[in-house]
Design a protein around this motif. Structure first.
Motif, PDB file in Angstrom:
ATOM      1  N   GLN A 184       0.842  -1.200   0.000  1.00 33.88           N
ATOM      2  CA  GLN A 184       0.000   0.000   0.000  1.00 33.88           C
ATOM      3  C   GLN A 184       0.877   1.249   0.000  1.00 33.88           C
ATOM      4  N   TYR A 185       0.339   2.323  -0.570  1.00 31.31           N
ATOM      5  CA  TYR A 185       1.041   3.599  -0.619  1.00 31.31           C
ATOM      6  C   TYR A 185       0.579   4.490   0.527  1.00 31.31           C
ATOM      7  N   ILE A 186       1.543   5.154   1.160  1.00 36.03           N
ATOM      8  CA  ILE A 186       1.242   6.187   2.152  1.00 36.03           C
ATOM      9  C   ILE A 186       1.171   7.536   1.441  1.00 36.03           C
ATOM     10  N   VAL A 187       2.053   7.713   0.452  1.00 38.72           N
ATOM     11  CA  VAL A 187       2.089   8.913  -0.391  1.00 38.72           C
ATOM     12  C   VAL A 187       2.305   8.445  -1.823  1.00 38.72           C
ATOM     13  N   GLN A 188       1.676   9.129  -2.771  1.00 39.86           N
ATOM     14  CA  GLN A 188       1.924   8.827  -4.180  1.00 39.86           C
ATOM     15  C   GLN A 188       2.454  10.061  -4.893  1.00 39.86           C
ATOM     16  N   GLN A 189       3.416   9.814  -5.766  1.00 41.99           N
ATOM     17  CA  GLN A 189       4.033  10.867  -6.567  1.00 41.99           C
ATOM     18  C   GLN A 189       2.922  11.649  -7.271  1.00 41.99           C
ATOM     19  N   GLY A 190       2.994  12.976  -7.163  1.00 41.90           N
ATOM     20  CA  GLY A 190       1.993  13.831  -7.808  1.00 41.90           C
ATOM     21  C   GLY A 190       0.883  14.288  -6.876  1.00 41.90           C
ATOM     22  N   ASP A 191       0.624  13.535  -5.810  1.00 43.93           N
ATOM     23  CA  ASP A 191      -0.355  13.961  -4.807  1.00 43.93           C
ATOM     24  C   ASP A 191       0.325  14.881  -3.798  1.00 43.93           C
ATOM     25  N   VAL A 192      -0.438  15.714  -3.126  1.00 42.51           N
ATOM     26  CA  VAL A 192       0.122  16.541  -2.061  1.00 42.51           C
ATOM     27  C   VAL A 192       0.230  15.679  -0.799  1.00 42.51           C
ATOM     28  N   CYS A 193       1.408  15.672  -0.214  1.00 40.05           N
ATOM     29  CA  CYS A 193       1.641  14.892   1.013  1.00 40.05           C
ATOM     30  C   CYS A 193       0.991  15.621   2.186  1.00 40.05           C
ATOM     31  N   LYS A 194       0.019  14.984   2.815  1.00 39.75           N
ATOM     32  CA  LYS A 194      -0.763  15.625   3.870  1.00 39.75           C
ATOM     33  C   LYS A 194      -0.277  15.297   5.276  1.00 39.75           C
ATOM     34  N   SER A 195       0.746  14.403   5.401  1.00 39.30           N
ATOM     35  CA  SER A 195       1.173  14.016   6.746  1.00 39.30           C
ATOM     36  C   SER A 195       2.647  13.643   6.783  1.00 39.30           C
ATOM     37  N   VAL A 196       3.219  13.779   7.986  1.00 40.96           N
ATOM     38  CA  VAL A 196       4.509  13.147   8.285  1.00 40.96           C
ATOM     39  C   VAL A 196       4.159  11.960   9.171  1.00 40.96           C
ATOM     40  N   ASN A 197       4.939  10.888   9.045  1.00 44.16           N
ATOM     41  CA  ASN A 197       4.527   9.609   9.615  1.00 44.16           C
ATOM     42  C   ASN A 197       5.655   8.969  10.405  1.00 44.16           C
ATOM     43  N   PHE A 198       5.354   8.655  11.663  1.00 48.93           N
ATOM     44  CA  PHE A 198       6.302   7.964  12.534  1.00 48.93           C
ATOM     45  C   PHE A 198       5.968   6.481  12.482  1.00 48.93           C
ATOM     46  N   ILE A 199       6.957   5.658  12.167  1.00 47.45           N
ATOM     47  CA  ILE A 199       6.707   4.223  12.006  1.00 47.45           C
ATOM     48  C   ILE A 199       6.802   3.514  13.349  1.00 47.45           C
ATOM     49  N   LEU A 200       5.735   2.830  13.710  1.00 50.47           N
ATOM     50  CA  LEU A 200       5.710   1.999  14.919  1.00 50.47           C
ATOM     51  C   LEU A 200       6.224   0.592  14.615  1.00 50.47           C
ATOM     52  N   SER A 201       5.840   0.072  13.453  1.00 51.23           N
ATOM     53  CA  SER A 201       6.316  -1.245  13.017  1.00 51.23           C
ATOM     54  C   SER A 201       6.197  -1.307  11.504  1.00 51.23           C
ATOM     55  N   GLY A 202       7.009  -2.184  10.901  1.00 52.18           N
ATOM     56  CA  GLY A 202       6.975  -2.339   9.451  1.00 52.18           C
ATOM     57  C   GLY A 202       8.157  -1.683   8.775  1.00 52.18           C
ATOM     58  N   CYS A 203       8.048  -1.530   7.462  1.00 52.96           N
ATOM     59  CA  CYS A 203       9.144  -0.989   6.655  1.00 52.96           C
ATOM     60  C   CYS A 203       8.556  -0.366   5.394  1.00 52.96           C
TER      61      CYS A 203
END
Length: 194
Positions: A37-56
């Motif tokens: 899944q995408y958190i941000v996609q190229q061309g969209d406006v990034c609406k958040s900064v994201n702190f990773i709890l788990s995963g990669c």
């Protein structure tokens, strides 16, 4: 929401009162993403900064020829975003995609601006995070100009051992700016040097 990993992390920079913690967590969104899944996609406006709890995750762009260029990976206790897009609220240059199922704490742009007003020391926290990201980016640029692929791989391996174990080799090759075949050749050479 398990607050401890994030509170431990920010404790390296600032101290919050219980009231400030409560306000902070009232503005944070916990999200779960599936692998790919995408958190941000190229061309969209990034609406958040994201702190990773788990995963990669991987941060990358696709050039005009359709080639993927990975510029970074993020794991637990790291941040992921298209920071330029987030700061300027303009279209993203990068995709951020989950390599594994990933749990994050999301700081939406509008909510973060409110938090800066309500808890001014958060600006110091995010300034420090941004400074560290900038320094890391500058060091990577210098390494890409001045070191061989073999030297860059050694640094990657030594600096990010947890990432190398979790990420497919072709992605590491993309990050290093080489082909997966050349990365295999480098790894063979290094194993013979031991």
């Amino acid at each position: 929401m398990n607050k401890e990993p994030f509170l431990d992390y920010i404790g390296n920079y600032i101290t919050l009162s219980k009231e400030e913690e409560a306000l902070l967590f009232s503005k944070i969104i916990e999200r779960n993403y599936l692998k790919d899944q995408y958190i941000v996609q190229q061309g969209d406006v990034c609406k958040s900064v994201n702190f990773i709890l788990s995963g990669c995750t991987k941060t990358f762009y696709i050039d005009a020829a359709g080639q993927e260029h990975i510029v970074g990976f993020s794991i637990a206790d790291w941040w992921t975003s298209d920071l330029g897009s987030f700061i300027t609220q303009s279209p993203a240059d990068f995709h951020v995609q989950c390599i594994e199922s990933t749990k994050i704490l999301q700081f939406r742009y509008e909510e973060l601006e409110v938090l800066y007003q309500e808890i001014p020391k958060l600006e110091r926290l995010f300034r420090k995070i941004t400074e560290r990201a900038f320094v890391a980016s500058q060091k990577r640029i210098i390494r890409n100009f001045s070191l061989t692929a073999k030297e860059r791989y050694r640094i990657f391996k030594d600096t990010y051992p947890k990432i190398e174990q979790r990420v497919p080799q072709y992605m590491i090759a993309s990050y290093l700016g080489i082909t997966k075949e050349f990365l295999s050749k480098i790894k063979r050479q290094l194993s013979l040097e031991k």
